[in-house]
Write an enzyme that holds these catalytic residues in place. Structure first.
Site, PDB file in Angstrom:
ATOM      1  N   GLY A   1       0.781  -1.238   0.000  1.00 22.37           N
ATOM      2  CA  GLY A   1       0.000   0.000   0.000  1.00 22.37           C
ATOM      3  C   GLY A   1       0.809   1.283   0.000  1.00 22.37           C
ATOM      4  CB  SER A   2       4.335   2.217  -0.637  1.00 19.83           C
ATOM      5  OG  SER A   2       4.647   1.917  -1.971  1.00 19.83           O
ATOM      6  CG  ASN A   3       2.318   3.159  -5.800  1.00 21.09           C
ATOM      7  OD1 ASN A   3       2.737   4.193  -6.317  1.00 21.09           O
ATOM      8  ND2 ASN A   3       2.959   2.001  -5.862  1.00 21.09           N
TER       9      ASN A   3
ATOM     10  NE  ARG B   1     -11.000 -12.301 -14.205  1.00 21.13           N
ATOM     11  CZ  ARG B   1      -9.875 -12.494 -13.519  1.00 21.13           C
ATOM     12  NH1 ARG B   1      -9.513 -11.619 -12.607  1.00 21.13           N
ATOM     13  NH2 ARG B   1      -9.130 -13.541 -13.739  1.00 21.13           N
TER      14      ARG B   1
ATOM     15  NE  ARG C   1     -10.012 -10.093  -7.833  1.00 15.32           N
ATOM     16  CZ  ARG C   1     -10.576 -11.300  -7.965  1.00 15.32           C
ATOM     17  NH1 ARG C   1     -10.040 -12.339  -7.368  1.00 15.32           N
ATOM     18  NH2 ARG C   1     -11.668 -11.454  -8.675  1.00 15.32           N
TER      19      ARG C   1
ATOM     20  CG  LEU D   1     -10.024  -4.178 -12.904  1.00 19.47           C
ATOM     21  CD1 LEU D   1     -10.406  -2.704 -13.082  1.00 19.47           C
ATOM     22  CD2 LEU D   1     -10.268  -4.617 -11.470  1.00 19.47           C
TER      23      LEU D   1
ATOM     24  CG  HIS E   1       3.311  -2.364 -14.823  1.00 20.33           C
ATOM     25  ND1 HIS E   1       2.950  -3.569 -14.240  1.00 20.33           N
ATOM     26  CD2 HIS E   1       4.383  -2.633 -15.602  1.00 20.33           C
ATOM     27  CE1 HIS E   1       3.760  -4.508 -14.673  1.00 20.33           C
ATOM     28  NE2 HIS E   1       4.650  -3.985 -15.496  1.00 20.33           N
TER      29      HIS E   1
ATOM     30  CG  ASP F   1       0.251  -4.627 -16.356  1.00 19.09           C
ATOM     31  OD1 ASP F   1      -0.451  -4.032 -15.521  1.00 19.09           O
ATOM     32  OD2 ASP F   1       0.985  -5.585 -16.054  1.00 19.09           O
TER      33      ASP F   1
ATOM     34  CD  GLU G   1       6.029   1.720  -8.605  1.00 16.80           C
ATOM     35  OE1 GLU G   1       4.929   1.524  -8.073  1.00 16.80           O
ATOM     36  OE2 GLU G   1       6.890   0.827  -8.687  1.00 16.80           O
TER      37      GLU G   1
HETATM   38  C1  GRF Z   1       4.176  -1.325  -7.127  1.00 21.45           C
HETATM   39  O1  GRF Z   1       5.455  -1.579  -7.603  1.00 21.45           O
HETATM   40  C2  GRF Z   1       3.207  -1.119  -8.266  1.00 21.45           C
HETATM   41  O2  GRF Z   1       3.773  -0.479  -9.363  1.00 21.45           O
HETATM   42  C3  GRF Z   1       2.832  -2.529  -8.616  1.00 21.45           C
HETATM   43  O3  GRF Z   1       2.760  -3.206  -7.386  1.00 21.45           O
HETATM   44  C4  GRF Z   1       3.579  -2.545  -6.425  1.00 21.45           C
HETATM   45  C5  GRF Z   1       2.700  -2.171  -5.288  1.00 21.45           C
HETATM   46  O4  GRF Z   1       3.401  -1.560  -4.242  1.00 21.45           O
HETATM   47  N1  GRF Z   1       1.612  -2.564  -9.406  1.00 21.45           N
HETATM   48  P1  GRF Z   1       2.590  -0.840  -3.069  1.00 21.45           P
HETATM   49  O5  GRF Z   1       1.605  -1.857  -2.532  1.00 21.45           O
HETATM   50  O6  GRF Z   1       1.882   0.350  -3.671  1.00 21.45           O
HETATM   51  O7  GRF Z   1       3.601  -0.451  -2.062  1.00 21.45           O
END
Ligand code: GRF
Length: 211
Positions: free
Chosen positions: A13-15, A66, A92, A94, A110, A146, A175
């Site tokens: 969940g860092s993004n 799904r 997953r 979609l 990505h 993607d 990112e």
């Molecule tokens: C990131 O590298 C993102 O690009 C990819 O999965 C990873 C998720 O990282 N789709 P986080 O959970 O957001 O830290």
């Protein structure tokens, strides 16, 4: 009324957190994260969301087709009046149903310069292929993995002594930066799509688009 974001995640969940930070800091104005959903109960991203006081829900996917699963997710997105769905490490694919319901309003991050290295372990793929530059991509989501139109990319040089970990770490910084920037562009409607090309507009051009 401010825009409402729904986040789907499977792990760390860092993004998600970078988006939440950008909203609190005003880098993404007039927006809030309305809900975070994961199919995995143990996803640290769910705890991170709850720690921020955000509605974070686990919807287990086990045993569901799904389409049936996505109907549950879309129902929550609707309940929370979500305008834009952000995939943030969501493992997953979609369903066509989901993509149709939120057509043009789903984005993903990505960790490669797409169309190179789609799918799992993109950083490892880049390293093993021997490319000198890789990076990350924010793109609109369609039913193919993607593959939707590309909003923003950032390049990251590969060093001779890189490991998957060191390379992933440097990509992750980019990112977090471009995901916030792309979400802001989408929420402000500052883009136009021509075929596969996403043309980013300045404020004056975007204002004309809405007339
Ligand atoms: C990131 O590298 C993102 O690009 C990819 O999965 C990873 C998720 O990282 N789709 P986080 O959970 O957001 O830290």
């Amino acid at each position: 009324m401010g825009k409402r974001i729904g986040v789907l995640l499977s792990g760390r969940g860092s993004n998600f957190e970078a988006l939440a930070e950008s909203m609190s800091a005003g880098r993404i104005p007039d927006a809030e994260i309305a809900v975070v959903i994961s199919h995995r109960g143990g996803a640290p991203g769910i705890e991170r969301a709850r720690a921020r006081g955000i509605d974070a829900r686990v919807i287990p996917s086990r045993g569901l087709e799904r389409d049936a699963y996505d109907r549950q997710v879309v129902a929550v997105m609707r309940e929370k009046n979500v305008d834009l769905v952000c995939l943030a490490g969501y493992m997953r694919l979609l369903s066509p149903y989901f993509v149709k319901e939120y057509h043009g309003c789903i984005v993903n991050i990505h960790p490669s310069l797409l169309p190179a290295f789609p799918g799992l372990e993109a950083q490892r793929q880049a390293l093993e292929h021997g490319v000198k530059f890789t990076g990350c991509t924010v793109h609109f989501v369609d039913e193919t993995l993607d593959a939707g139109p590309i909003l923003l990319q950032a390049a990251v040089p590969v060093r001779d002594d890189d490991t998957v970990e060191t390379l992933s770490e440097r990509i992750l910084i980019e990112e977090h930066r471009i995901y916030s920037e792309a979400v802001r562009i989408v929420l402000e409607g500052r883009y136009r799509i021509e075929g596969r090309r996403v043309i980013i507009l300045n404020a004056a051009e975007a204002a004309k688009k809405h007339v």
